[in-house]
Design a protein around this motif. Structure first.
Motif, short mmCIF file in Angstrom:
data_model
loop_
_atom_site.label_atom_id
_atom_site.label_comp_id
_atom_site.label_asym_id
_atom_site.label_seq_id
_atom_site.Cartn_x
_atom_site.Cartn_y
_atom_site.Cartn_z
N ALA A 100 0.81 -1.23 0.00
CA ALA A 100 0.00 0.00 0.00
C ALA A 100 0.84 1.28 0.00
O ALA A 100 0.54 2.21 -0.76
N PRO A 101 1.90 1.41 0.84
CA PRO A 101 2.69 2.64 0.79
C PRO A 101 3.36 2.87 -0.57
O PRO A 101 3.52 4.03 -0.99
N ALA A 103 2.02 1.75 -3.49
CA ALA A 103 0.92 2.10 -4.39
C ALA A 103 0.51 3.56 -4.21
O ALA A 103 0.19 4.25 -5.18
N GLU A 104 0.55 4.04 -2.98
CA GLU A 104 0.16 5.41 -2.68
C GLU A 104 1.10 6.43 -3.33
O GLU A 104 0.72 7.55 -3.63
N ARG A 105 2.34 5.99 -3.56
CA ARG A 105 3.37 6.88 -4.11
C ARG A 105 3.78 6.49 -5.52
O ARG A 105 4.83 6.91 -6.00
N GLN A 347 -13.43 1.27 -1.94
CA GLN A 347 -13.06 0.70 -0.64
C GLN A 347 -13.73 -0.66 -0.42
O GLN A 347 -13.18 -1.54 0.25
N ALA A 389 -4.20 -3.28 -2.40
CA ALA A 389 -3.45 -2.07 -2.05
C ALA A 389 -3.84 -0.91 -2.96
O ALA A 389 -4.00 0.22 -2.50
N ARG A 392 -7.23 0.35 -1.96
CA ARG A 392 -7.19 0.92 -0.61
C ARG A 392 -6.70 2.36 -0.62
O ARG A 392 -7.23 3.21 0.09
N VAL A 393 -5.68 2.64 -1.43
CA VAL A 393 -5.09 3.99 -1.43
C VAL A 393 -5.68 4.88 -2.53
O VAL A 393 -5.29 6.03 -2.66
N TYR A 395 -5.45 4.45 -5.84
CA TYR A 395 -4.74 4.49 -7.12
C TYR A 395 -5.67 4.01 -8.24
O TYR A 395 -5.62 4.50 -9.36
#
Length: 409
Positions: A100-101, A103-105, A347, A389, A392-393, A395
């Motif tokens: 997830a971190p 994917a968020e970036r 979500q 992921a 969740r974020v 993307y």
């Protein structure tokens, strides 16, 4: 690797030899990871990452192989390295929590100074993956005809393989899937006597639900495996559904409602005009359409539309996620239809995928006994966690989209 695994997974069994690219990948990855709240640990005790002791941990088991794969093909090598066991999660770390971190970036993780070299990194979509009539059948068979028994091990009893729509934290997956189906049918105005066309049968859950409303249902698929089980489920449910093994381009007739759940991702950009024009042609005056579509932001779609990634190589050959803007533009240019309502289930999809992955892992012994090996297990773990992921974020997202002719709305 065993001989069987080598024959079955040639790209995984053989580590690419790219020492220069491997060193470059290592040089790029280290400062990147040091800005992400994760921990990257190596067998020699080396640690990278901006995360503290409680942060998700990625254990690099075979550094040389890991960086070789990453250097040889940045977009595909990371997932292949997980499949090969070159890296894994640390004790107590959930794979989706780790991904997830990143994917968020995803759009900023590569330094801007290096993004201009993307054209040299991205591989073009293989010509063999084109979604022509023949190509679509091969692409669908590669995923959906793996085994009905496999899918039964991780899907809920409705056998729905798309995002559920949860009403509450307490709601179970099966009832959330039926709520999702009802949302589609309501958007399309399906009532008793409606002539309904479903493009992409799945294993029959939506067709059963529509028939139980008293609709006259035609559902189409090009998956022989899905068709066989869907027919069986129609008989068990006691409903009359016309299931046809036919490509959407060859359908004839007029329908009051047309529905299609997560089918557009398998159509391919080249054929979106044909897909929507076909829907427009088949929709009776005053009719409504409801499709459920995975989407991404338009600027991301424009950057990735022609590139070949891990998910296309191993999971969905020929797959491409559209943007809402791309859908609107295609409708405007090739049909008399327009989007008239939409709801996001992003979500809900993250939760759906998490539940699928839990069931997949819980039932792995049974799946393994069906002939699926350890590399397959790691491939599907990565696929389900990777998608979870992303949703969740934010993307990627998923929408239920209602469409109709504006003058008839």
């Amino acid at each position: 690797m065993t001989q069987l695994a080598t024959a079955r997974w040639p790209g995984i069994a053989h580590t690419p030899r790219t020492p220069v690219k491997a060193r470059a990948a290592k040089a790029i990855l280290r400062p990147t990871v040091n800005s992400v709240p994760v921990r990257l640990t190596f067998a020699d005790g080396t640690r990278w990452g901006a995360g503290g002791p409680q942060a998700p941990e990625m254990q690099v088991v075979r550094p040389k192989a890991f960086f070789s794969r990453l250097g040889a093909d940045t977009k595909i090598g990371f997932g292949e390295a997980y499949m090969a066991g070159d890296w894994t999660t640390g004790e107590g770390t959930d794979l989706a929590d780790l991904l997830a971190p990143f994917a968020e970036r995803l759009t900023t993780i590569v330094p801007e100074s290096l993004q201009r070299f993307r054209v040299f990194v991205d591989k073009k979509l293989p010509h063999a993956h084109r979604n022509s009539v023949e190509g679509s059948k091969k692409n669908i068979e590669a995923h959906y005809d793996l085994s009905n028994d496999l899918f039964a091990q991780f899907l809920d009893p409705s056998m729905s393989y798309s995002a559920a729509w949860f009403e509450s934290a307490e709601q179970d997956l099966e009832s959330a899937q039926l709520r999702k189906i009802d949302g589609i049918l309501d958007q399309a105005g399906v009532t008793e006597g409606s002539r309904v066309l479903e493009i992409g049968s799945g294993w029959g859950a939506l067709a059963i639900r529509a028939a139980q409303r008293g609709a006259k249902v035609t559902t189409i698929t090009i998956s022989n495996e899905q068709a066989a089980l869907a027919e069986q489920r129609f008989a068990e449910a006691g409903v009359d559904v016309d299931l046809q093994l036919v490509d959407y381009r060859d359908v004839t007739g007029q329908y009051d409602a047309i529905v299609s759940v997560e089918m557009i991702e398998a159509v391919g950009e080249e054929y979106w005009p044909t897909y929507f024009a076909t829907i427009d042609r088949l929709l009776a005056p005053g009719g409504k359409v409801s499709i459920q579509a995975i989407t991404m932001e338009h600027h991301r779609y424009l950057k990735t539309r022609n590139s070949f990634g891990w998910i296309q190589k191993y999971i969905f050959p020929g797959g491409l996620i559209p943007s809402l803007t791309a859908i609107d533009q295609t409708l405007a240019a090739h049909t008399s239809l327009a989007v008239s309502d939409r709801r996001s289930l992003g979500q809900d999809y993250a939760r759906t995928l998490h539940e699928w992955r839990d069931s997949f892992n819980r039932n792995w012994e049974t799946i393994n006994a069906q002939g699926f090996d350890e590399t397959f297990r790691r491939m599907w773990e990565f696929y389900l966690a990777y998608c979870e992921a992303g949703f969740r974020v934010g993307y990627i997202d998923v929408y239920q989209l209602q469409m109709q002719r504006p003058q008839e709305a």
